[in-house]
Design a protein around this motif. Structure first.
Motif, PDB file in Angstrom:
ATOM      1  N   ARG A 173       0.828  -1.177  -0.142  1.00  0.00           N
ATOM      2  CA  ARG A 173      -0.064  -0.102   0.110  1.00  0.00           C
ATOM      3  C   ARG A 173       0.908   1.132   0.272  1.00  0.00           C
ATOM      4  O   ARG A 173       0.514   2.190  -0.557  1.00  0.00           O
ATOM      5  N   THR A 174       2.057   1.192   0.485  1.00  0.00           N
ATOM      6  CA  THR A 174       2.987   2.294   0.506  1.00  0.00           C
ATOM      7  C   THR A 174       3.674   2.544  -0.756  1.00  0.00           C
ATOM      8  O   THR A 174       3.763   3.682  -1.278  1.00  0.00           O
ATOM      9  N   GLU A 175       3.781   1.629  -1.556  1.00  0.00           N
ATOM     10  CA  GLU A 175       4.190   1.393  -2.891  1.00  0.00           C
ATOM     11  C   GLU A 175       3.309   2.045  -3.834  1.00  0.00           C
ATOM     12  O   GLU A 175       3.441   2.818  -4.782  1.00  0.00           O
ATOM     13  N   ILE A 176       1.928   1.602  -3.727  1.00  0.00           N
ATOM     14  CA  ILE A 176       0.881   2.090  -4.617  1.00  0.00           C
ATOM     15  C   ILE A 176       0.596   3.607  -4.405  1.00  0.00           C
ATOM     16  O   ILE A 176       0.345   4.313  -5.101  1.00  0.00           O
ATOM     17  N   LYS A 177       0.712   4.000  -3.122  1.00  0.00           N
ATOM     18  CA  LYS A 177       0.472   5.190  -2.815  1.00  0.00           C
ATOM     19  C   LYS A 177       2.012   6.199  -3.258  1.00  0.00           C
ATOM     20  O   LYS A 177       1.346   7.193  -4.107  1.00  0.00           O
ATOM     21  N   VAL A 188      -9.002   5.079  -8.858  1.00  0.00           N
ATOM     22  CA  VAL A 188     -10.208   4.607  -8.093  1.00  0.00           C
ATOM     23  C   VAL A 188      -9.862   3.314  -7.443  1.00  0.00           C
ATOM     24  O   VAL A 188      -9.482   2.389  -8.224  1.00  0.00           O
ATOM     25  N   TYR A 189      -9.783   3.162  -6.214  1.00  0.00           N
ATOM     26  CA  TYR A 189      -9.285   2.062  -5.286  1.00  0.00           C
ATOM     27  C   TYR A 189     -10.413   1.402  -4.660  1.00  0.00           C
ATOM     28  O   TYR A 189     -10.784   2.060  -3.624  1.00  0.00           O
ATOM     29  N   VAL A 190     -11.083   0.204  -4.856  1.00  0.00           N
ATOM     30  CA  VAL A 190     -11.846  -0.400  -3.954  1.00  0.00           C
ATOM     31  C   VAL A 190     -10.975  -1.560  -3.103  1.00  0.00           C
ATOM     32  O   VAL A 190     -10.207  -2.148  -3.358  1.00  0.00           O
ATOM     33  N   THR A 191     -11.680  -1.470  -1.632  1.00  0.00           N
ATOM     34  CA  THR A 191     -11.120  -2.047  -0.848  1.00  0.00           C
ATOM     35  C   THR A 191     -12.112  -2.257   0.232  1.00  0.00           C
ATOM     36  O   THR A 191     -13.015  -1.685   0.355  1.00  0.00           O
ATOM     37  N   HIS A 192     -11.841  -3.469   1.027  1.00  0.00           N
ATOM     38  CA  HIS A 192     -12.764  -3.973   2.187  1.00  0.00           C
ATOM     39  C   HIS A 192     -12.226  -3.472   3.529  1.00  0.00           C
ATOM     40  O   HIS A 192     -12.754  -3.531   4.502  1.00  0.00           O
ATOM     41  N   ASP A 193     -10.784  -3.195   3.427  1.00  0.00           N
ATOM     42  CA  ASP A 193     -10.085  -2.661   4.463  1.00  0.00           C
ATOM     43  C   ASP A 193     -10.044  -1.185   4.610  1.00  0.00           C
ATOM     44  O   ASP A 193      -9.051  -0.489   3.756  1.00  0.00           O
ATOM     45  N   GLN A 194     -10.952  -0.680   5.678  1.00  0.00           N
ATOM     46  CA  GLN A 194     -10.990   0.890   5.780  1.00  0.00           C
ATOM     47  C   GLN A 194      -9.707   1.411   6.289  1.00  0.00           C
ATOM     48  O   GLN A 194      -9.284   2.415   6.051  1.00  0.00           O
ATOM     49  N   VAL A 195      -8.558   0.571   6.852  1.00  0.00           N
ATOM     50  CA  VAL A 195      -7.014   0.755   7.234  1.00  0.00           C
ATOM     51  C   VAL A 195      -6.513   1.409   5.876  1.00  0.00           C
ATOM     52  O   VAL A 195      -5.943   2.297   5.552  1.00  0.00           O
ATOM     53  N   GLU A 196      -6.607   0.608   4.934  1.00  0.00           N
ATOM     54  CA  GLU A 196      -5.984   0.709   3.688  1.00  0.00           C
ATOM     55  C   GLU A 196      -6.552   2.104   2.887  1.00  0.00           C
ATOM     56  O   GLU A 196      -5.862   2.936   2.617  1.00  0.00           O
ATOM     57  N   ALA A 197      -7.965   2.446   3.021  1.00  0.00           N
ATOM     58  CA  ALA A 197      -8.242   3.588   2.509  1.00  0.00           C
ATOM     59  C   ALA A 197      -8.108   4.721   3.251  1.00  0.00           C
ATOM     60  O   ALA A 197      -7.654   5.840   2.649  1.00  0.00           O
ATOM     61  N   MET A 198      -7.830   4.544   4.827  1.00  0.00           N
ATOM     62  CA  MET A 198      -7.459   5.736   5.225  1.00  0.00           C
ATOM     63  C   MET A 198      -6.169   6.120   5.067  1.00  0.00           C
ATOM     64  O   MET A 198      -5.809   7.398   5.159  1.00  0.00           O
ATOM     65  N   THR A 199      -5.017   5.371   4.880  1.00  0.00           N
ATOM     66  CA  THR A 199      -3.800   5.526   4.770  1.00  0.00           C
ATOM     67  C   THR A 199      -3.545   5.981   3.252  1.00  0.00           C
ATOM     68  O   THR A 199      -2.257   6.823   3.089  1.00  0.00           O
ATOM     69  N   ALA A 201      -5.607   7.114   0.686  1.00  0.00           N
ATOM     70  CA  ALA A 201      -6.638   7.839  -0.408  1.00  0.00           C
ATOM     71  C   ALA A 201      -6.714   9.345  -0.080  1.00  0.00           C
ATOM     72  O   ALA A 201      -6.330   9.686   1.188  1.00  0.00           O
ATOM     73  N   ASP A 202      -7.012  10.366  -0.962  1.00  0.00           N
ATOM     74  CA  ASP A 202      -7.250  11.586  -0.976  1.00  0.00           C
ATOM     75  C   ASP A 202      -8.579  11.739  -0.313  1.00  0.00           C
ATOM     76  O   ASP A 202      -8.763  12.691   0.373  1.00  0.00           O
ATOM     77  N   ARG A 203      -9.558  10.879  -0.782  1.00  0.00           N
ATOM     78  CA  ARG A 203     -10.820  11.095  -0.450  1.00  0.00           C
ATOM     79  C   ARG A 203     -11.458   9.577  -0.480  1.00  0.00           C
ATOM     80  O   ARG A 203     -11.074   8.620  -1.020  1.00  0.00           O
ATOM     81  N   ILE A 204     -12.406   9.500   0.541  1.00  0.00           N
ATOM     82  CA  ILE A 204     -13.040   8.040   0.461  1.00  0.00           C
ATOM     83  C   ILE A 204     -14.447   8.244   0.447  1.00  0.00           C
ATOM     84  O   ILE A 204     -15.132   9.096   0.801  1.00  0.00           O
ATOM     85  N   VAL A 205     -15.210   7.319  -0.461  1.00  0.00           N
ATOM     86  CA  VAL A 205     -16.403   7.181  -0.593  1.00  0.00           C
ATOM     87  C   VAL A 205     -17.077   5.863   0.186  1.00  0.00           C
ATOM     88  O   VAL A 205     -16.734   5.017  -0.015  1.00  0.00           O
ATOM     89  N   VAL A 206     -17.828   6.310   1.058  1.00  0.00           N
ATOM     90  CA  VAL A 206     -18.523   5.173   1.989  1.00  0.00           C
ATOM     91  C   VAL A 206     -19.760   4.869   1.413  1.00  0.00           C
ATOM     92  O   VAL A 206     -20.789   5.641   1.129  1.00  0.00           O
TER      93      VAL A 206
END
Length: 355
Positions: A173-177, A188-199, A201-206
């Protein structure tokens, strides 16, 4: 690169609606994560954007171009799948360049773009290997490289790290960012892991049940969730919710059915006596011998950086997290006190935020 706009998008399978008229605007170069529970429609939305599923209504705009009726190969987006989808009989170099070959790109240009992607992702020494000779992280890099060589206007990631072990997920996730910061491509990044999203994304869509619950920057969603669903979904461990009645005579507080008084710093909604949910995050509990409420320790989970403790507070199960390494054992009692200034207040019936 280009912006991506979703307008009144509707998708159903048979008679079951999966995406129900949602609107999302993604800025040029932005990294946006789609999160939500299983069945919320996040992967389906990504597949509709990619052209792998057809929407029953609404518009998808990539820049100024409506792409609803455009074939997937002509949409100028590149998708990275959860299962990597590499050709096992091809080398890394052949996997990277195959999409360009299908498009009829000249061989010398394919070679140049493959080498650029390999250099970017640290695959230079692996170009002659086949997928079976690669680790999970290396396969994921090849899948990302195959998207990069196309030089698309948008990247679509569908839970790309879910097959990796915990340590490798953190690394990837560090490498992708970092890759996004270098390339600046709309993502656009789909994940079930909200920690991934928090660390990441610029913005999150819930999303929930095919609808958008809230869109915002990670810390904005964490600090100011619009409703109880977002509050409970964003954050790990999850926010604690304790039902009670709002009391505004004197110092504002929530009175639980078993007589606990939970402090509030302020409230801008709700009336005296309303049924509410009192929300507090695990890290917003303190141990206060002076005014703390008696809480029975159930489980202690030391993680190294913090200590997570499951407790019974009156008739309610709560989770607390302490940065200090507290000495607590199951069966003991702690004087637990929620930080009033950090408390969240929600309407008990609809779950909407009140303070």
């Amino acid at each position: 690169m280009a912006s991506l706009s979703i307008r009144k998008l509707f998708k159903q399978f048979g008679t079951t609606p999966v995406i129900r008229g949602i609107d999302i605007d993604i800025r040029d170069g932005e990294f946006v994560a789609l999160v939500g529970p299983s069945g919320c429609g996040k992967s389906t939305l990504l597949r509709v954007i990619a052209g792998l599923e057809t929407a029953e209504g609404g518009d998808i705009l990539l820049g100024e171009r409506r792409i609803n009726d455009t074939a997937p190969r002509d949409r100028d987006v590149a998708m990275v799948f959860q299962n990597y989808a590499l050709y096992p009989h091809m080398t890394v170099a052949q996997n990277l360049g195959f999409g360009l070959q299908i498009q009829g790109v000249a061989k010398d240009q394919i070679a140049r773009r493959v080498q650029q992607a390999a250099d970017t992702l640290g695959l230079g020494e692996l170009l002659q290997r086949r997928p079976r000779q690669l680790s999970g992280g290396q396969r994921q890099r090849v899948a990302m490289g195959r998207a990069i060589v196309r030089q698309p206007q948008a990247f679509l990631f569908d839970e790309p790290l879910s097959n990796l072990d915990a340590k490798l997920r953190v690394q990837m996730r560090t490498e992708i960012k970092a890759l996004h910061q270098r390339l600046g491509t709309t993502t656009v990044y789909v994940t079930h892991d909200q920690v991934e999203a928090m660390t990441m994304a610029d913005r999150i869509v819930v999303l929930k049940d095919g609808l958008v619950e809230q869109i915002g920057e990670p810390l904005a969603l964490y600090d100011q969730p619009r409703n109880a669903f977002v509050a409970g979904f964003i954050g790990s461990p999850a926010m604690n919710f304790i039902p009670g009645r709002l009391q505004l005579d004197g110092a504002p507080h929530v009175l639980t059915d078993d007589g606990l008084k939970l402090p509030l710093a302020r409230t801008s909604g709700g009336a005296h006596g309303d049924r509410v949910l009192y929300g507090t995050r695990p890290e917003n509990f303190t141990i206060d011998p002076g005014q703390g409420l008696p809480a029975d320790v159930v489980v202690v989970e030391p993680t190294g950086s913090e200590t997570q403790v499951a407790l019974r507070l009156g008739g309610h199960s709560v989770m607390a997290a302490f940065r200090d390494r507290i000495d607590a054992r199951p069966g003991e009692r702690l004087p637990l006190w929620p930080v009033a200034a950090k408390a969240h207040l929600f309407d008990a019936s609809g779950g909407q935020r009140l303070n």
